[in-house]
Design an enzyme around this catalytic site. Sequence first.
Site, short mmCIF file in Angstrom:
data_model
loop_
_atom_site.label_atom_id
_atom_site.label_comp_id
_atom_site.label_asym_id
_atom_site.label_seq_id
_atom_site.Cartn_x
_atom_site.Cartn_y
_atom_site.Cartn_z
N ALA A 15 0.83 -1.21 0.00
CA ALA A 15 0.00 0.00 0.00
C ALA A 15 0.87 1.26 0.00
CB ALA A 15 -0.94 0.00 1.21
N GLU A 111 -8.58 -20.38 -3.46
CA GLU A 111 -8.47 -20.49 -2.01
C GLU A 111 -9.88 -20.53 -1.44
OE1 GLU A 111 -5.13 -18.21 -0.10
OE2 GLU A 111 -5.02 -17.28 -2.07
N HIS A 225 -5.79 -17.20 10.79
CA HIS A 225 -5.58 -18.06 9.61
C HIS A 225 -5.60 -19.52 10.09
CE1 HIS A 225 -3.75 -19.91 6.11
NE2 HIS A 225 -3.85 -18.77 5.45
N ARG A 267 -12.33 -18.70 6.05
CA ARG A 267 -11.29 -18.90 7.05
C ARG A 267 -11.80 -19.02 8.48
NH1 ARG A 267 -6.59 -14.90 4.94
NH2 ARG A 267 -6.03 -16.33 3.29
N HIS A 328 -3.73 -13.56 11.99
CA HIS A 328 -3.17 -13.36 10.64
C HIS A 328 -3.46 -11.98 10.08
CE1 HIS A 328 -1.82 -14.42 6.64
NE2 HIS A 328 -3.00 -14.19 6.11
N ARG A 363 -11.99 -11.54 6.15
CA ARG A 363 -11.46 -11.26 4.81
C ARG A 363 -11.45 -12.51 3.94
NH1 ARG A 363 -6.52 -11.79 2.70
NH2 ARG A 363 -5.35 -11.85 4.67
#
Length: 433
Positions: A15, A111, A225, A267, A328, A363
């Site tokens: 970023a 994923e 995670h 997740r 995570h 996320r």
Amino acid sequence: MDLYSDVLVVGCGVAGMFAALNIDRKYKVMIISKTEACDCNTYLAQGGISKAKNKKDIDLFIEDTMKAGKEKNRLDAVRVLSEESIKNIDILMKFGMEFDKDGDDFDYTREGAHSINRIVHASDVTGKIVFETLFNQVKKRDNITIHEDTVLVDILKYEDICIGGAVIKDGDAYNIHSKFTILASGGIGGLFTNSTNRRGSTGDGIAIALRNKIKVANLNYVQFHPTALYEKDVKNRRFLISESLRGEGAKLINKNNQRFVDELLPRDIVSNSIWQEEKRTDSNFVYLDLSHMEKEFLKNRFPGIYNGCKERGIDITKQPIPVTPVQHYFMGGIDVDLNSKTSMDNLYACGEVSCTGVHGANRLASNSLLEGLVFSRRAALNINKKIGNTSMVNLKERLKIKDAQVTLDSNLKCVLEAFSKVLGEKKNELINS
Ligand code: SIN
């Protein structure tokens, strides 16, 4: 000492650097990094970067992101993320990024919680290659300088407008005066005993926001995670075993060789079922079983994980990997609008320190580097529009080094307090808890 730059960028991950590269070249940009530049979490990202495969996939990508986020996401931000994903990956490639290919197309991988394969990657070291690509570009730019081992202590303010940052470098306190400041200082994993993050990710930006009454959001949205390597008595960050291994077919089994969950669920669900299974079987870990996967494929497609495990005494072509959930990612952060602007004038935030709302409460895998790209570019383009009409304010006062050290300590205390209030039973995972 006083330093001056049109734009100050705090943080050297995807970023920070992408923001700097998108600022108009006629303006001076100074990037500061708390540590050596490559010691950022971007460098560690394994899985890849999500992108809408094509225009037709934009809506499905939005749907997947919202579902994983438990519909707590900001829909307008998710739309921006999905719609601008294709363009931002193109820009990254123009900067020199090379993704793995399947013929003329990307070698898309998958994923958890993605309905289709839509993740572009560079084997399992995507973050490292993204970092190196952007770092090379930044070093070529005459208008950008990088100052490593430079720690942001606080922002500088004048009448509630951000006018730069107070920093410590080489045992001295400095003021860096800027017209605009972009916080891209990363997440909070360093506050947790067990995290995949660098130990230096101690929520500094969040602390500064809290102390300066800059709006923050969703401090309780912390992601664990499902599969970090289980190692007994390790104090360092935990070694990540990428979700893309499950995307390519790896299975989760308990110590009795039994599967207990669909490995490609979101997740939070997979992490929760691993915790339950560990409790039920009285174990500190479960296993990731790769025994049905081709040895050569594993070595070639996952060289980072193969070598990382080998260094730790595990040959993934011969034995299952002991894994357990660890902290995570942080979905909350400094509240920003669609241009990454915070509640304070002339202050922007992007990447993990910010809360654009794209991730909701959980996320979707491989959306973090993408958010870093899309929303840092938006910050830069917004600043480009305003900077011609903005003047530098020269603050006379400067923190003494002794007071700067005290402020740093209070930053840490402030975030630990804030997170221990909102984390519920997970607050036991915080360091110093
Ligand atoms: C992973 O490779 O499993 C991590 C990628 C991410 O955090 O999205």
